[in-house]
Design an enzyme around this catalytic site. Structure first.
Site, mmCIF file in Angstrom:
data_model
loop_
_atom_site.group_PDB
_atom_site.id
_atom_site.type_symbol
_atom_site.label_atom_id
_atom_site.label_comp_id
_atom_site.label_asym_id
_atom_site.label_seq_id
_atom_site.Cartn_x
_atom_site.Cartn_y
_atom_site.Cartn_z
ATOM 1 N N GLY A 1 0.796 -1.232 0.000
ATOM 2 C CA GLY A 1 0.000 0.000 0.000
ATOM 3 C C GLY A 1 0.827 1.279 0.000
ATOM 4 O O GLY A 1 0.353 2.322 0.440
ATOM 5 N N CYS B 1 1.095 -11.577 4.664
ATOM 6 C CA CYS B 1 1.747 -12.775 4.114
ATOM 7 C C CYS B 1 0.688 -13.676 3.476
ATOM 8 O O CYS B 1 -0.297 -14.050 4.122
ATOM 9 C CB CYS B 1 2.493 -13.527 5.211
ATOM 10 S SG CYS B 1 3.245 -15.059 4.621
ATOM 11 N N ASP C 1 7.252 8.161 -6.982
ATOM 12 C CA ASP C 1 6.809 6.776 -6.827
ATOM 13 C C ASP C 1 7.848 5.830 -7.439
ATOM 14 O O ASP C 1 8.610 6.229 -8.323
ATOM 15 C CB ASP C 1 5.449 6.577 -7.504
ATOM 16 C CG ASP C 1 4.729 5.352 -6.959
ATOM 17 O OD1 ASP C 1 5.056 4.919 -5.838
ATOM 18 O OD2 ASP C 1 3.835 4.824 -7.653
ATOM 19 N N GLU C 2 7.877 4.592 -6.986
ATOM 20 C CA GLU C 2 8.828 3.575 -7.468
ATOM 21 C C GLU C 2 10.267 4.089 -7.370
ATOM 22 O O GLU C 2 11.086 3.918 -8.270
ATOM 23 C CB GLU C 2 8.511 3.167 -8.917
ATOM 24 C CG GLU C 2 7.104 2.641 -9.136
ATOM 25 C CD GLU C 2 6.897 1.218 -8.632
ATOM 26 O OE1 GLU C 2 7.848 0.612 -8.076
ATOM 27 O OE2 GLU C 2 5.769 0.714 -8.776
HETATM 28 ZN ZN ZN Z 1 4.133 -15.967 6.608
#
Ligand code: ZN
Length: 211
Positions: free
Chosen positions: A25, A149, A92-93
């Site tokens: 994000g 994750c 950005d980036e």
């Molecule tokens: Zn994990």
């Protein structure tokens, strides 16, 4: 949540860095801050490296299509030429910019500009990415955002590469990467080397070439 600092009689600008893994994000947070600056009637400009051509050339596009117009540039020195009279600069980036980006941001901050930089702090090998570590060292404000994750649901800090391409830059992120926590990232690499020993050889050869 980051709140904008206000200093009466502030003579110089400052540098903010938003960093984290893929899918954390970063761009959304950059856009949130820039939209608030716009509400405050400040002149806002956004830049990104020319290498990032995944989406429309003229936009900074976040993954939910919440976009703001931006200008692709080849080198960070262009920032000094293109931002006369600009109050807030979004970048950005940033990981794909040249190593002079931190110095150029500092020059802009001395001019009185607020600079908000978003970028990946680590590449898929878990190493500091491009100019990001030096930017983090000189920034006034740092925000590390986290993804989730995709294996265990804990907070993710690492970008795990699913493809076997040894280049650091792979365009088309959604298919090529997963956000992973530290443990799942390292478990993935260990299993991956067992399953695909050629990957280790390729990366070893690349590192030898770079050394
Ligand atoms: Zn994990």
């Amino acid at each position: 949540m980051f709140l904008e600092p206000h200093f009466k009689g502030q003579r110089s600008g400052w540098i903010e860095v938003i960093c984290g893994s893929m899918f954390s994000g970063k761009t959304e947070e950059l856009i949130r801050r820039l939209k608030r600056a716009k509400i405050a009637n400040q002149k806002v400009e956004i830049f990104k490296p020319k290498i990032d051509t995944r989406y429309d050339e003229a936009k900074v596009v976040s993954h939910d299509a919440n976009f703001i117009l931006s200008t692709p540039i080849e080198h960070s020195s262009r920032l000094l030429e293109l931002t006369e009279g600009v109050d807030v600069i979004g970048i950005d980036e940033a990981q794909f910019f040249d190593e002079e980006l931190p110095d150029n941001c500092q020059r802009l901050a001395l001019r009185g500009t607020r600079i908000i930089v978003a970028g990946l702090d680590m590449d898929f090998r878990g190493k500091p990415f491009g100019p990001m570590p030096n930017l983090l060292a000189v920034a006034e404000y740092i925000t590390k955002v986290h993804a989730i994750c995709q294996h265990c649901g804990n907070l993710a800090t690492h970008s795990y590469r699913l493809s076997n391409n040894p280049d650091t830059v792979v365009i088309g992120e959604k298919d090529a990467y997963e956000a992973r926590c530290r443990t799942c990232y390292h478990m993935g690499n260990i299993l991956d080397l067992r399953a695909r020993p050629d990957r280790k050889e390729k990366e070893g050869a690349k590192e030898r070439r770079l050394a």
